[in-house]
Design a protein around this motif. Structure first.
Motif, PDB file in Angstrom:
ATOM      1  N   PRO A 266       0.888  -1.089   0.058  1.00 29.22           N
ATOM      2  CA  PRO A 266       0.050  -0.302   0.000  1.00 29.22           C
ATOM      3  C   PRO A 266       0.884   1.178   0.001  1.00 29.22           C
ATOM      4  O   PRO A 266       0.398   2.312  -0.307  1.00 29.22           O
ATOM      5  CB  PRO A 266      -0.805  -0.035   1.501  1.00 29.22           C
ATOM      6  N   ALA A 267       2.086   1.164   0.313  1.00 27.53           N
ATOM      7  CA  ALA A 267       3.082   2.350   0.348  1.00 27.53           C
ATOM      8  C   ALA A 267       3.533   2.664  -1.037  1.00 27.53           C
ATOM      9  O   ALA A 267       3.956   3.991  -1.211  1.00 27.53           O
ATOM     10  CB  ALA A 267       4.133   1.861   1.317  1.00 27.53           C
ATOM     11  N   VAL A 268       3.380   1.834  -1.924  1.00 28.85           N
ATOM     12  CA  VAL A 268       3.775   2.093  -3.246  1.00 28.85           C
ATOM     13  C   VAL A 268       2.588   2.759  -3.878  1.00 28.85           C
ATOM     14  O   VAL A 268       1.402   2.508  -4.016  1.00 28.85           O
ATOM     15  CB  VAL A 268       4.204   0.691  -3.919  1.00 28.85           C
ATOM     16  N   GLU A 269       3.096   3.914  -4.727  1.00 31.44           N
ATOM     17  CA  GLU A 269       2.062   5.062  -5.296  1.00 31.44           C
ATOM     18  C   GLU A 269       1.501   4.280  -6.529  1.00 31.44           C
ATOM     19  O   GLU A 269       0.397   4.144  -6.673  1.00 31.44           O
ATOM     20  CB  GLU A 269       2.552   6.281  -5.567  1.00 31.44           C
ATOM     21  N   ARG A 270       2.599   3.663  -7.421  1.00 31.72           N
ATOM     22  CA  ARG A 270       1.877   3.088  -8.515  1.00 31.72           C
ATOM     23  C   ARG A 270       2.629   1.637  -8.567  1.00 31.72           C
ATOM     24  O   ARG A 270       3.484   1.533  -8.962  1.00 31.72           O
ATOM     25  CB  ARG A 270       2.338   3.844  -9.622  1.00 31.72           C
ATOM     26  N   PRO A 271       1.751   0.654  -8.424  1.00 31.90           N
ATOM     27  CA  PRO A 271       2.371  -0.633  -8.030  1.00 31.90           C
ATOM     28  C   PRO A 271       2.708  -1.163  -9.597  1.00 31.90           C
ATOM     29  O   PRO A 271       2.180  -0.766 -10.603  1.00 31.90           O
ATOM     30  CB  PRO A 271       1.129  -1.660  -7.866  1.00 31.90           C
ATOM     31  N   VAL A 272       3.631  -1.832  -9.632  1.00 29.28           N
ATOM     32  CA  VAL A 272       4.312  -2.490 -10.959  1.00 29.28           C
ATOM     33  C   VAL A 272       3.442  -3.664 -11.102  1.00 29.28           C
ATOM     34  O   VAL A 272       3.458  -4.617 -10.334  1.00 29.28           O
ATOM     35  CB  VAL A 272       5.893  -2.725 -10.750  1.00 29.28           C
ATOM     36  N   ALA A 273       3.310  -3.723 -12.489  1.00 30.65           N
ATOM     37  CA  ALA A 273       2.525  -5.160 -12.921  1.00 30.65           C
ATOM     38  C   ALA A 273       3.738  -6.210 -13.049  1.00 30.65           C
ATOM     39  O   ALA A 273       4.706  -5.880 -13.368  1.00 30.65           O
ATOM     40  CB  ALA A 273       1.975  -4.986 -14.180  1.00 30.65           C
ATOM     41  N   HIS A 274       3.234  -7.515 -12.716  1.00 28.37           N
ATOM     42  CA  HIS A 274       4.239  -8.633 -13.082  1.00 28.37           C
ATOM     43  C   HIS A 274       4.341  -8.684 -14.537  1.00 28.37           C
ATOM     44  O   HIS A 274       3.588  -8.587 -15.372  1.00 28.37           O
ATOM     45  CB  HIS A 274       3.490  -9.903 -12.390  1.00 28.37           C
ATOM     46  N   GLY A 275       5.633  -9.159 -14.890  1.00 26.55           N
ATOM     47  CA  GLY A 275       5.715  -9.401 -16.143  1.00 26.55           C
ATOM     48  C   GLY A 275       5.294 -10.424 -16.749  1.00 26.55           C
ATOM     49  O   GLY A 275       4.582 -10.294 -17.805  1.00 26.55           O
ATOM     50  N   ALA A 276       4.852 -11.700 -16.002  1.00 27.18           N
ATOM     51  CA  ALA A 276       4.218 -12.810 -16.421  1.00 27.18           C
ATOM     52  C   ALA A 276       2.647 -12.405 -16.659  1.00 27.18           C
ATOM     53  O   ALA A 276       2.110 -12.723 -17.723  1.00 27.18           O
ATOM     54  CB  ALA A 276       4.355 -13.973 -15.499  1.00 27.18           C
ATOM     55  N   TYR A 277       2.264 -11.532 -16.052  1.00 25.98           N
ATOM     56  CA  TYR A 277       0.903 -10.735 -16.330  1.00 25.98           C
ATOM     57  C   TYR A 277       0.839 -10.164 -17.496  1.00 25.98           C
ATOM     58  O   TYR A 277      -0.181 -10.369 -18.429  1.00 25.98           O
ATOM     59  CB  TYR A 277       0.188  -9.975 -15.191  1.00 25.98           C
ATOM     60  N   LEU A 278       1.734  -9.433 -17.767  1.00 21.65           N
ATOM     61  CA  LEU A 278       1.665  -8.870 -19.142  1.00 21.65           C
ATOM     62  C   LEU A 278       1.741  -9.714 -20.254  1.00 21.65           C
ATOM     63  O   LEU A 278       1.094  -9.546 -21.249  1.00 21.65           O
ATOM     64  CB  LEU A 278       2.897  -7.924 -19.045  1.00 21.65           C
ATOM     65  N   LEU A 279       2.516 -10.829 -20.075  1.00 25.79           N
ATOM     66  CA  LEU A 279       2.732 -11.703 -21.166  1.00 25.79           C
ATOM     67  C   LEU A 279       1.161 -12.628 -21.488  1.00 25.79           C
ATOM     68  O   LEU A 279       1.133 -13.402 -22.376  1.00 25.79           O
ATOM     69  CB  LEU A 279       3.746 -12.943 -20.918  1.00 25.79           C
ATOM     70  N   ALA A 280       0.490 -12.829 -20.303  1.00 23.64           N
ATOM     71  CA  ALA A 280      -0.971 -13.529 -20.473  1.00 23.64           C
ATOM     72  C   ALA A 280      -1.532 -13.234 -21.700  1.00 23.64           C
ATOM     73  O   ALA A 280      -2.468 -14.075 -22.195  1.00 23.64           O
ATOM     74  CB  ALA A 280      -1.592 -13.338 -19.218  1.00 23.64           C
ATOM     75  N   ALA A 281      -1.396 -11.939 -22.048  1.00 22.03           N
ATOM     76  CA  ALA A 281      -2.090 -11.597 -23.338  1.00 22.03           C
ATOM     77  C   ALA A 281      -2.022 -12.439 -24.398  1.00 22.03           C
ATOM     78  O   ALA A 281      -2.789 -12.447 -25.619  1.00 22.03           O
ATOM     79  CB  ALA A 281      -2.165 -10.250 -23.595  1.00 22.03           C
ATOM     80  N   LEU A 282      -0.757 -13.026 -24.502  1.00 19.27           N
ATOM     81  CA  LEU A 282      -0.238 -13.825 -25.513  1.00 19.27           C
ATOM     82  C   LEU A 282      -1.283 -15.120 -25.751  1.00 19.27           C
ATOM     83  O   LEU A 282      -1.389 -15.650 -26.929  1.00 19.27           O
ATOM     84  CB  LEU A 282       1.194 -14.312 -25.633  1.00 19.27           C
ATOM     85  N   SER A 283      -1.840 -15.518 -24.823  1.00 22.67           N
ATOM     86  CA  SER A 283      -2.846 -16.583 -24.892  1.00 22.67           C
ATOM     87  C   SER A 283      -3.968 -16.465 -25.510  1.00 22.67           C
ATOM     88  O   SER A 283      -4.349 -17.573 -25.864  1.00 22.67           O
ATOM     89  CB  SER A 283      -2.826 -17.279 -23.340  1.00 22.67           C
ATOM     90  N   MET A 284      -4.232 -15.424 -25.624  1.00 21.30           N
ATOM     91  CA  MET A 284      -5.521 -15.149 -26.648  1.00 21.30           C
ATOM     92  C   MET A 284      -5.193 -14.500 -28.056  1.00 21.30           C
ATOM     93  O   MET A 284      -4.833 -13.305 -28.158  1.00 21.30           O
ATOM     94  CB  MET A 284      -6.559 -14.299 -25.784  1.00 21.30           C
ATOM     95  N   LEU A 285      -4.853 -15.382 -28.873  1.00 23.67           N
ATOM     96  CA  LEU A 285      -4.520 -15.130 -30.331  1.00 23.67           C
ATOM     97  C   LEU A 285      -5.701 -15.025 -31.192  1.00 23.67           C
ATOM     98  O   LEU A 285      -6.307 -16.029 -31.496  1.00 23.67           O
ATOM     99  CB  LEU A 285      -3.464 -15.907 -30.704  1.00 23.67           C
ATOM    100  N   GLY A 286      -6.191 -13.646 -31.458  1.00 25.79           N
ATOM    101  CA  GLY A 286      -7.079 -13.657 -32.471  1.00 25.79           C
ATOM    102  C   GLY A 286      -8.630 -14.124 -32.067  1.00 25.79           C
ATOM    103  O   GLY A 286      -9.140 -14.506 -32.622  1.00 25.79           O
ATOM    104  N   GLY A 287      -8.602 -13.824 -30.658  1.00 25.53           N
ATOM    105  CA  GLY A 287      -9.850 -14.504 -29.958  1.00 25.53           C
ATOM    106  C   GLY A 287     -10.234 -15.825 -29.574  1.00 25.53           C
ATOM    107  O   GLY A 287     -10.990 -16.409 -29.099  1.00 25.53           O
ATOM    108  N   ARG A 288      -8.939 -16.745 -29.968  1.00 22.90           N
ATOM    109  CA  ARG A 288      -9.001 -18.215 -29.688  1.00 22.90           C
ATOM    110  C   ARG A 288      -8.058 -18.379 -28.783  1.00 22.90           C
ATOM    111  O   ARG A 288      -6.709 -17.719 -28.765  1.00 22.90           O
ATOM    112  CB  ARG A 288      -8.664 -18.790 -31.016  1.00 22.90           C
ATOM    113  N   SER A 289      -7.891 -19.298 -27.955  1.00 23.34           N
ATOM    114  CA  SER A 289      -7.178 -19.652 -26.888  1.00 23.34           C
ATOM    115  C   SER A 289      -6.027 -20.481 -27.419  1.00 23.34           C
ATOM    116  O   SER A 289      -6.212 -21.648 -28.114  1.00 23.34           O
ATOM    117  CB  SER A 289      -7.835 -20.501 -25.771  1.00 23.34           C
ATOM    118  N   ALA A 290      -4.779 -19.959 -27.207  1.00 27.01           N
ATOM    119  CA  ALA A 290      -3.545 -20.777 -27.812  1.00 27.01           C
ATOM    120  C   ALA A 290      -2.823 -21.331 -26.811  1.00 27.01           C
ATOM    121  O   ALA A 290      -2.774 -20.931 -25.710  1.00 27.01           O
ATOM    122  CB  ALA A 290      -2.701 -19.378 -28.402  1.00 27.01           C
TER     123      ALA A 290
END
Length: 142
Positions: free
Chosen positions: A38-62
C-alpha cells in the motif's frame, strides 16, 4: 472463420489496475512490495501478467510451447498496455491443430516499448461435433 496467415496482426489492449496486480500476485505468490505494498504509489505489474495476453491469439485460446522475451521497462497500475502479435509462420500441427510462430511487442499508452519477443504456440482444432446418443430416455453427449 478463416485460419491464421503469415502477416496477420492481433492487438490486445488492457488497462492494468492495482486490483489485477494484487490478484495476480496472490495467484502466483509473488507479493513483492513493488507489486502490492500500500506504500507504493503506482504498483508495478508482474511481467508474467503482461505476457498472459499472448494466450488469446485472435480471440482463440492458444497453447504456448515456447516463448522468448526481453522486458525493458515496467508497466504500472493505471497504464494501458498494448500487446501486438504478428504471425511469422503457420504450419499444420495434426492433432495439435495449427502451429504458429509470432513476434510480439508490449507498449504502454505513450508508445514506450516495454518488452518484445517471440512465441510458438498451437491453436487447437475446433471441437468435433458428435451426434448425441439417447440412453434409457436420457440424452448423453461427450
Amino acid at each position: 472463420m478463416t485460419g491464421p496467415r503469415v502477416g496477420d496482426v492481433h492487438v490486445v489492449r488492457r488497462r492494468i489496475s492495482a486490483s489485477m496486480i494484487r490478484a495476480f500476485g496472490e495467484l502466483t505468490a509473488d507479493l513483492a512490495a513493488h507489486h502490492v505494498s500500500p506504500a507504493v504509489e503506482r504498483p508495478v505489474a508482474h511481467g508474467a501478467y503482461l505476457l498472459a495476453a499472448l494466450s488469446m491469439l485472435g480471440g482463440r485460446s492458444a497453447l504456448g510451447h515456447r516463448i522468448t522475451v526481453e522486458l525493458m521497462a515496467p508497466a504500472y497500475a493505471g497504464d494501458v498496455v498494448e500487446t501486438r502479435i504478428e504471425i511469422t509462420d503457420v504450419q499444420s500441427g495434426g492433432q495439435l491443430g495449427v502451429l504458429l510462430n509470432a513476434d510480439f511487442t508490449l507498449r504502454n499508452q505513450h508508445g514506450d516499448l516495454l518488452g518484445r519477443g517471440t512465441v510458438g504456440c498451437s491453436l487447437p482444432p475446433d471441437p468435433v461435433h458428435r451426434p448425441e446418443a439417447t440412453v434409457q430416455g436420457a440424452t448423453v453427449g461427450d
